[in-house]
Write an enzyme that holds these catalytic residues in place. Structure first.
Site, PDB file in Angstrom:
ATOM      1  N   ARG A  31      36.710 -24.117  16.496  1.00  0.00           N
ATOM      2  CA  ARG A  31      37.858 -24.737  17.172  1.00  0.00           C
ATOM      3  C   ARG A  31      39.078 -23.825  17.113  1.00  0.00           C
ATOM      4  O   ARG A  31      39.898 -23.815  18.034  1.00  0.00           O
ATOM      5  CB  ARG A  31      38.219 -26.073  16.496  1.00  0.00           C
ATOM      6  CG  ARG A  31      37.409 -27.228  17.017  1.00  0.00           C
ATOM      7  CD  ARG A  31      37.792 -28.551  16.339  1.00  0.00           C
ATOM      8  NE  ARG A  31      36.586 -29.334  16.235  1.00  0.00           N
ATOM      9  CZ  ARG A  31      35.965 -29.678  15.116  1.00  0.00           C
ATOM     10  NH1 ARG A  31      36.492 -29.362  13.938  1.00  0.00           N
ATOM     11  NH2 ARG A  31      34.847 -30.339  15.138  1.00  0.00           N
ATOM     12  N   CYS A  54      22.271 -39.532   4.383  1.00  0.00           N
ATOM     13  CA  CYS A  54      22.755 -40.847   3.927  1.00  0.00           C
ATOM     14  C   CYS A  54      22.071 -41.981   4.688  1.00  0.00           C
ATOM     15  O   CYS A  54      21.981 -43.100   4.203  1.00  0.00           O
ATOM     16  CB  CYS A  54      24.260 -40.966   4.131  1.00  0.00           C
ATOM     17  SG  CYS A  54      25.183 -39.518   3.611  1.00  0.00           S
ATOM     18  N   ARG A 455      46.474 -57.464 -12.601  1.00  0.00           N
ATOM     19  CA  ARG A 455      47.395 -58.321 -13.367  1.00  0.00           C
ATOM     20  C   ARG A 455      46.905 -58.484 -14.808  1.00  0.00           C
ATOM     21  O   ARG A 455      47.666 -58.364 -15.754  1.00  0.00           O
ATOM     22  CB  ARG A 455      47.466 -59.678 -12.684  1.00  0.00           C
ATOM     23  CG  ARG A 455      48.866 -60.212 -12.610  1.00  0.00           C
ATOM     24  CD  ARG A 455      48.972 -61.409 -11.736  1.00  0.00           C
ATOM     25  NE  ARG A 455      47.960 -62.421 -12.057  1.00  0.00           N
ATOM     26  CZ  ARG A 455      47.828 -63.560 -11.410  1.00  0.00           C
ATOM     27  NH1 ARG A 455      48.634 -63.842 -10.408  1.00  0.00           N
ATOM     28  NH2 ARG A 455      46.919 -64.435 -11.740  1.00  0.00           N
TER      29      ARG A 455
HETATM   30  C1  LIG Z   1      18.803 -40.601   0.635  1.00  0.00           C
HETATM   31  C2  LIG Z   1      20.232 -40.112   0.559  1.00  0.00           C
HETATM   32  C3  LIG Z   1      21.271 -41.003   0.767  1.00  0.00           C
HETATM   33  C4  LIG Z   1      22.587 -40.552   0.689  1.00  0.00           C
HETATM   34  N1  LIG Z   1      23.607 -41.459   0.893  1.00  0.00           N
HETATM   35  C5  LIG Z   1      24.892 -41.037   0.827  1.00  0.00           C
HETATM   36  C6  LIG Z   1      25.967 -41.947   1.045  1.00  0.00           C
HETATM   37  O1  LIG Z   1      25.735 -43.140   1.317  1.00  0.00           O
HETATM   38  N2  LIG Z   1      27.247 -41.487   0.976  1.00  0.00           N
HETATM   39  C7  LIG Z   1      27.525 -40.167   0.699  1.00  0.00           C
HETATM   40  O2  LIG Z   1      28.707 -39.786   0.666  1.00  0.00           O
HETATM   41  N3  LIG Z   1      26.521 -39.271   0.496  1.00  0.00           N
HETATM   42  C8  LIG Z   1      25.229 -39.675   0.535  1.00  0.00           C
HETATM   43  N4  LIG Z   1      24.205 -38.776   0.341  1.00  0.00           N
HETATM   44  C9  LIG Z   1      24.540 -37.375  -0.023  1.00  0.00           C
HETATM   45  C10 LIG Z   1      24.778 -36.515   1.211  1.00  0.00           C
HETATM   46  O3  LIG Z   1      23.678 -36.586   2.072  1.00  0.00           O
HETATM   47  C11 LIG Z   1      24.996 -35.084   0.761  1.00  0.00           C
HETATM   48  O4  LIG Z   1      26.070 -35.070  -0.143  1.00  0.00           O
HETATM   49  C12 LIG Z   1      25.327 -34.156   1.917  1.00  0.00           C
HETATM   50  O5  LIG Z   1      24.251 -34.066   2.791  1.00  0.00           O
HETATM   51  C13 LIG Z   1      25.675 -32.771   1.385  1.00  0.00           C
HETATM   52  O6  LIG Z   1      25.881 -31.900   2.450  1.00  0.00           O
HETATM   53  P1  LIG Z   1      25.705 -30.335   2.245  1.00  0.00           P
HETATM   54  O7  LIG Z   1      25.968 -29.721   3.561  1.00  0.00           O
HETATM   55  O8  LIG Z   1      26.477 -29.884   1.074  1.00  0.00           O
HETATM   56  O9  LIG Z   1      24.189 -30.152   1.784  1.00  0.00           O
HETATM   57  P2  LIG Z   1      22.826 -30.561   2.490  1.00  0.00           P
HETATM   58  O10 LIG Z   1      22.977 -31.761   3.322  1.00  0.00           O
HETATM   59  O11 LIG Z   1      21.806 -30.593   1.389  1.00  0.00           O
HETATM   60  O12 LIG Z   1      22.538 -29.319   3.431  1.00  0.00           O
HETATM   61  C14 LIG Z   1      22.240 -28.058   2.916  1.00  0.00           C
HETATM   62  C15 LIG Z   1      21.375 -27.356   3.940  1.00  0.00           C
HETATM   63  O13 LIG Z   1      21.206 -26.013   3.547  1.00  0.00           O
HETATM   64  C16 LIG Z   1      19.903 -25.613   3.838  1.00  0.00           C
HETATM   65  N5  LIG Z   1      19.611 -24.482   2.971  1.00  0.00           N
HETATM   66  C17 LIG Z   1      19.623 -24.469   1.606  1.00  0.00           C
HETATM   67  N6  LIG Z   1      19.348 -23.239   1.157  1.00  0.00           N
HETATM   68  C18 LIG Z   1      19.169 -22.460   2.242  1.00  0.00           C
HETATM   69  C19 LIG Z   1      18.863 -21.086   2.403  1.00  0.00           C
HETATM   70  N7  LIG Z   1      18.708 -20.278   1.357  1.00  0.00           N
HETATM   71  N8  LIG Z   1      18.740 -20.602   3.659  1.00  0.00           N
HETATM   72  C20 LIG Z   1      18.905 -21.423   4.744  1.00  0.00           C
HETATM   73  N9  LIG Z   1      19.192 -22.725   4.634  1.00  0.00           N
HETATM   74  C21 LIG Z   1      19.334 -23.234   3.390  1.00  0.00           C
HETATM   75  C22 LIG Z   1      19.063 -26.851   3.553  1.00  0.00           C
HETATM   76  O14 LIG Z   1      17.846 -26.816   4.271  1.00  0.00           O
HETATM   77  C23 LIG Z   1      19.982 -27.968   4.021  1.00  0.00           C
HETATM   78  O15 LIG Z   1      19.735 -28.369   5.358  1.00  0.00           O
HETATM   79  C24 LIG Z   1      22.865 -39.193   0.415  1.00  0.00           C
HETATM   80  C25 LIG Z   1      21.810 -38.293   0.208  1.00  0.00           C
HETATM   81  C26 LIG Z   1      20.510 -38.741   0.277  1.00  0.00           C
HETATM   82  C27 LIG Z   1      19.389 -37.759   0.056  1.00  0.00           C
END
Ligand SMILES: Cc1cc2nc3c(=O)[nH]c(=O)nc-3n(C[C@H](O)[C@H](O)[C@H](O)COP(=O)(O)OP(=O)(O)OC[C@H]3O[C@@H](n4cnc5c(N)ncnc54)[C@H](O)[C@@H]3O)c2cc1C
Length: 465
Positions: A31, A54, A455
């Protein structure tokens, strides 16, 4: 794939991880800087971008019909915005001195070095997989990715038996218990702690325990799973603890996650006590001018205790990504830290917490008063009023709010946001009693349950020696 050629004045941003933190960062940077100024390459080893893990429990439980509803932005949509998404491509090494990453195409096995001017590490977290016999048997499922969700649904579709065991009673465990109940399974939750939801104090966890039993879920506490037992067909047939066996046609693992920081560790980047990357307030990796990190792979500052913590939540990951993208794009933004707010539910029971539990307060060296109150979600006379329990911790002497936990039915969960704001603002419980919250009988009693707790906490602080 060689990407280290001449790029003139154009700089290259490389993003590792194509979900919440990584793609928020990439989108925000785009952006602010167009493609002539900034080339953006995002590596994702899986099949999807910008998906909502999530939502997996609600997809498995049938509230969400289609997997694709959980995808906020597809790789094609990102590409149309000028972000070069490389799916099924894993980054296997970061060469910090050479400012390049090594990427391997998981289909062809081919690898190459890709140079960067700016790097974003958003590798997320990896679920803890118990080291025990049978943990990888067919029928045992994690629920971290959309592929995991699909594999579980395939198992549920193919299995005739209706007995499910969920290992772990954190929020993912209880949400998955609900999903399986909705699909008509007999559900047993095996939990290492003394009560479910260890993000609450045990006295509040006990309320969740009772409610889960009321929903027909068998709750087994203080039990360590030692083995997954398999039948002649090699599939899971039961889960064993130290002193019992629980028959299972399907097992779901929800025993927590660790930061996915193997690459960062190998590259010599700074990690904290919980294994997460350490950043400054702009989400820049400490000591590294051109590397940022966010989401589940970093540690965050807990604003209430003043300590670093690892909290894997999508709400933080999206905000980190926004901050990183702004900074990488030439703007200025910071992420000050968290107060530890989380909300979840199991069927109609809502569970919420923010700030410190009693043990967190003790660990931080804080003295505190604690109160628990019972109230209702609406005026007692208004149809549909349901009970709600609120626990509040306030610092001794100063009366500063330290934490709130709420367990109740409709309207209980998001009430915790009042406390999250109060914590962020550093309010005392006395100040909270005067908060001008909305009131009408369908929404709350004239004294909202959070104010009733404030309270009582203010009285406790005044009376304390
Ligand atoms: C079942 C479930 C329910 C959830 N419910 C909630 C909720 O209700 N509320 C909430 O706030 N959070 C919730 N979460 C947590 C939330 O999903 C995560 O905190 C969030 O997805 C984190 O985002 P991220 O981008 O840091 O990591 P991720 O979503 O884990 O993404 C990281 C990505 O990096 C990729 N990756 C890793 N290493 C490499 C590499 N070396 N090369 C290339 N790609 C790589 C992975 O494949 C992945 O797609 C939940 C999680 C789960 C599993």
């Amino acid at each position: 794939m060689s990407m280290s050629g001449t790029r003139g004045d154009r700089r290259r941003l490389v993003v590792i991880g194509g979900d919440a933190a990584g793609m928020s960062a990439a989108s925000q940077a785009r952006r602010l800087k167009d493609a002539d100024e900034l080339e953006i390459v995002a590596f994702e080893r899986g099949n999807f971008t910008s998906y909502s893990a999530c939502g997996i429990p609600y997809w498995v439980g049938g509230d969400v019909a289609e997997r694709d509803e959980l995808i906020a932005r597809t790789p094609e949509e990102h590409r149309a915005r000028g972000i070069d998404v490389r799916l099924r491509t894993e980054v296997t090494e970061i060469d910090v001195d050479g400012r390049r990453v090594h990427a391997r195409d998981l289909e062809s096995g081919a690898g190459s070095w890709v140079s960067y001017d700016r790097l974003v590490i958003a590798t997320g977290a990896r679920p803890v997989r118990p080291e025990m016999p049978g943990a990888d048997a067919p029928g045992v499922h994690g629920v971290q990715t959309l592929d995991d969700g699909q594999a579980l649904l395939d198992t549920l579709g193919a299995t005739r038996g209706r007995r499910a065991v969920v290992v772990g009673a954190g929020y993912i465990g209880v949400e998955m218990a609900e999903a399986l109940i909705k699909r008509g399974y007999e559900v047993t939750v095996v939990n290492r702690g003394s009560e479910p939801m260890s993000t609450l104090d045990p006295d509040m966890g006990r309320l969740v325990h009772r409610a889960m039993e009321g929903l027909g879920i068998t709750m087994v506490n203080d039990a360590e799973v030692t083995k997954v037992l398999t039948g002649d067909d090699g599939r899971v047939r039961a889960v064993a603890t130290q002193n019992a066996e629980y028959p299972a046609d399907v097992v779901v693992l929800g025993i927590g996650v660790r930061p996915e920081t193997g690459l960062a560790r190998a590259a010599g980047l700074p990690l904290g006590d919980h294994g997460g990357l350490l950043t400054d307030l702009s989400m820049r990796v400490r000591g590294h001018e051109d590397i940022w990190a966010g989401g589940d792979c970093v540690e965050v500052l807990d604003l209430v205790s003043g300590r670093e913590r690892h909290i894997a939540l999508g709400t933080h990951a999206n905000k980190h990504g926004q901050v990183i993208g702004t900074n990488v794009g030439g703007g200025y933004a910071t992420f000050p830290g968290v107060v530890g707010t989380a909300v979840s539910k199991v069927c109609d029971l809502e569970i919420a917490r923010t700030g410190l539990r009693e043990k967190d307060a003790r660990r931080a060296g804080l003295r505190y008063e604690t109160v628990i109150i019972e109230s209702t979600s609406r005026a007692g006379y208004y149809p549909g009023a349901s009970p709600m329990t609120v626990k509040m911790l306030a610092e001794r002497r100063t009366g500063r709010l330290l934490g709130v936990q709420i367990v109740g039915r409709e309207g209980a969960g998001k009430r915790v946001d009042i406390a999250a704001v109060a914590l962020t603002a550093g309010l005392t419980v006395e100040q909270m009693t005067a908060l001008d919250l909305g009131y009408a009988p369908p929404f709350s009693p004239v004294w909202d349950p959070v104010l009733v707790a404030a309270r009582k906490a203010a009285q406790a602080v005044r009376r304390a020696p």
